[in-house]
Design a protein around this motif. Sequence first.
Motif, PDB file in Angstrom:
ATOM      1  N   HIS A  67       0.839  -1.210   0.000  1.00  0.00           N
ATOM      2  CA  HIS A  67       0.000   0.000   0.000  1.00  0.00           C
ATOM      3  C   HIS A  67       0.865   1.247   0.000  1.00  0.00           C
ATOM      4  O   HIS A  67       0.605   2.214  -0.746  1.00  0.00           O
ATOM      5  CB  HIS A  67      -0.921  -0.021   1.224  1.00  0.00           C
ATOM      6  N   TYR A  84       1.128   3.688  -3.325  1.00  0.00           N
ATOM      7  CA  TYR A  84      -0.032   4.429  -2.818  1.00  0.00           C
ATOM      8  C   TYR A  84      -0.586   5.395  -3.870  1.00  0.00           C
ATOM      9  O   TYR A  84       0.153   6.126  -4.534  1.00  0.00           O
ATOM     10  CB  TYR A  84       0.358   5.212  -1.569  1.00  0.00           C
ATOM     11  N   ASP A  85      -1.876   5.349  -4.020  1.00  0.00           N
ATOM     12  CA  ASP A  85      -2.575   6.216  -4.971  1.00  0.00           C
ATOM     13  C   ASP A  85      -3.609   7.040  -4.197  1.00  0.00           C
ATOM     14  O   ASP A  85      -4.546   6.491  -3.618  1.00  0.00           O
ATOM     15  CB  ASP A  85      -3.268   5.362  -6.044  1.00  0.00           C
ATOM     16  N   ASN A 133      -5.908   8.832  -5.203  1.00  0.00           N
ATOM     17  CA  ASN A 133      -7.253   8.725  -5.779  1.00  0.00           C
ATOM     18  C   ASN A 133      -7.943   7.416  -5.403  1.00  0.00           C
ATOM     19  O   ASN A 133      -9.162   7.295  -5.546  1.00  0.00           O
ATOM     20  CB  ASN A 133      -7.177   8.850  -7.299  1.00  0.00           C
ATOM     21  N   ASN A 134      -7.147   6.454  -4.948  1.00  0.00           N
ATOM     22  CA  ASN A 134      -7.682   5.159  -4.509  1.00  0.00           C
ATOM     23  C   ASN A 134      -7.019   4.765  -3.189  1.00  0.00           C
ATOM     24  O   ASN A 134      -6.198   3.856  -3.137  1.00  0.00           O
ATOM     25  CB  ASN A 134      -7.417   4.077  -5.569  1.00  0.00           C
ATOM     26  N   SER A 181      -8.166   3.407  -0.426  1.00  0.00           N
ATOM     27  CA  SER A 181      -8.656   2.250   0.315  1.00  0.00           C
ATOM     28  C   SER A 181      -7.729   1.056   0.156  1.00  0.00           C
ATOM     29  O   SER A 181      -7.297   0.723  -0.956  1.00  0.00           O
ATOM     30  CB  SER A 181     -10.058   1.876  -0.161  1.00  0.00           C
ATOM     31  N   ASP A 229      -9.233  -1.641  -2.292  1.00  0.00           N
ATOM     32  CA  ASP A 229      -9.675  -1.257  -3.625  1.00  0.00           C
ATOM     33  C   ASP A 229      -9.078  -2.235  -4.638  1.00  0.00           C
ATOM     34  O   ASP A 229      -7.868  -2.247  -4.865  1.00  0.00           O
ATOM     35  CB  ASP A 229      -9.212   0.174  -3.924  1.00  0.00           C
ATOM     36  N   SER A 261      -8.853  -2.340  -7.693  1.00  0.00           N
ATOM     37  CA  SER A 261      -8.214  -1.805  -8.894  1.00  0.00           C
ATOM     38  C   SER A 261      -6.738  -1.497  -8.662  1.00  0.00           C
ATOM     39  O   SER A 261      -6.016  -1.142  -9.597  1.00  0.00           O
ATOM     40  CB  SER A 261      -8.934  -0.532  -9.356  1.00  0.00           C
ATOM     41  N   THR A 262      -6.296  -1.621  -7.421  1.00  0.00           N
ATOM     42  CA  THR A 262      -4.900  -1.327  -7.065  1.00  0.00           C
ATOM     43  C   THR A 262      -4.170  -2.608  -6.683  1.00  0.00           C
ATOM     44  O   THR A 262      -4.782  -3.644  -6.420  1.00  0.00           O
ATOM     45  CB  THR A 262      -4.845  -0.356  -5.872  1.00  0.00           C
ATOM     46  N   GLY A 316      -5.086  -3.604  -3.143  1.00  0.00           N
ATOM     47  CA  GLY A 316      -6.400  -4.224  -3.088  1.00  0.00           C
ATOM     48  C   GLY A 316      -6.363  -5.654  -3.591  1.00  0.00           C
ATOM     49  O   GLY A 316      -6.995  -6.558  -3.017  1.00  0.00           O
TER      50      GLY A 316
END
Length: 424
Positions: A33, A37-38, A40-41, A43, A46, A48-49, A52
């Motif tokens: 994470h 780390y993004d 915009n996302n 969580s 998530d 999509s990452t 996640g």
Amino acid sequence: MNNYQQRGFFANVDWVTILLYLALCVIGWFNIHAAVYDENNPSLIDSSTQYGKQFIFIITGLVIGTVILLLESRFLSSLAPAMYVVTVLLLMVVLVAGHKVGGNQAWIDMGGGFRLQPSEFAKFATCLLLARYLSGTNVKVTDPVSFLIAGGIIFLPMLLIKLQPDDGSTLVFCSLIFVLYREGLSPYFLIVGGLLVTLFITSLIFNSWYVVIAIAIVATLIVLSIKRNRPLVFKIIIGAIISMAFVFAVKPLYNKGLKDHQRKRIDVVLGLTQDKKHVGYNQNQSKIAIGSGGLWGKGYLQGTQTKYAFVPEQSTDFIFCTIGEEWGFAGSVVVMGLYLFLLLRIILIAERQRAPFSRIYGYGVASIIFCHVLINIAMAIGLMPVIGIPLPFISYGGSSLWSFTILLFILLKLDSNRMGIIYA
């Protein structure tokens, strides 16, 4: 039904090892994470990452581990040949129709953005078949035929993985020599191997003639001290001559046997060249990240080297530099301590087995995990050349996490049944 069986299934499982496994998985999840780390996302789950997806891999891994614990121990032993054959066939498929990433044709595209890496699963399959063979009747590592068959079991997947070419995974299989040593292989194999590695490195750093002169001096001093033991004197002289010949062969083999980028990586580690902007860039940035963490680290999601993506492959091969930068020396020691505790626990589990199959497999698990941890961390801090190899349970990747989960949970299943029927 004996008292051990009456205690119940969950009482027989080694929960200390499972807690260590979970701790490393969670540490990996949080550091992945941090590494990618993004904002915009943000969580952690998530899908999509990468972080996640890693959460999904961890949950799926726990399901796989639970299923393994529910299997019959005899089933694992009997299934060993089939598992080995399937993984060898998958390694062959990869060479023909595999997906290429980073120069290695090591993945099978499964669709939906997911790729399977057979070389990861070949590790536990090889450990299972090796344990199955070595635990057989009248099989002894000291017997030349038994030794060659055991070596062949290890060498076949090694060869196929080398052809991908995946040098990191190929090197990991060499660690299974420790399994053969535990089962009676002469320590001279380890000693000779260590000496050859030492001679190889010194021959690259120093002039070959200097190394040969040093060998001659050491051999002469040893001969003079044991001159009454003629057979031993003869062996030392022959060994010295072979060592000298090896020294002169090192540089020609090094220049012709390795690819240009492999030689450059080794040269950077040995200090023979300085290339911080090209071949040595990844490793140099990794060392900067780890060093900048200091004693206590910069804090979660506060690593500048990590945040601005200075280190390539930071969620996979170089995940340890994220730990070093954000959690500092203290956090790095904690992670290495968890690995040390896990390895000691695995060896303890292996030694308390009543069945040879379980003991041999346990040492295979310890060897594979130890090799991965040693190479990955040594690579991140600049003590070894850059080799693509994940940090067990921590690096991003479904194939890696699942294969290590299967590797470990098979041992836990065998251990949970150690006081039951002894099987071959």
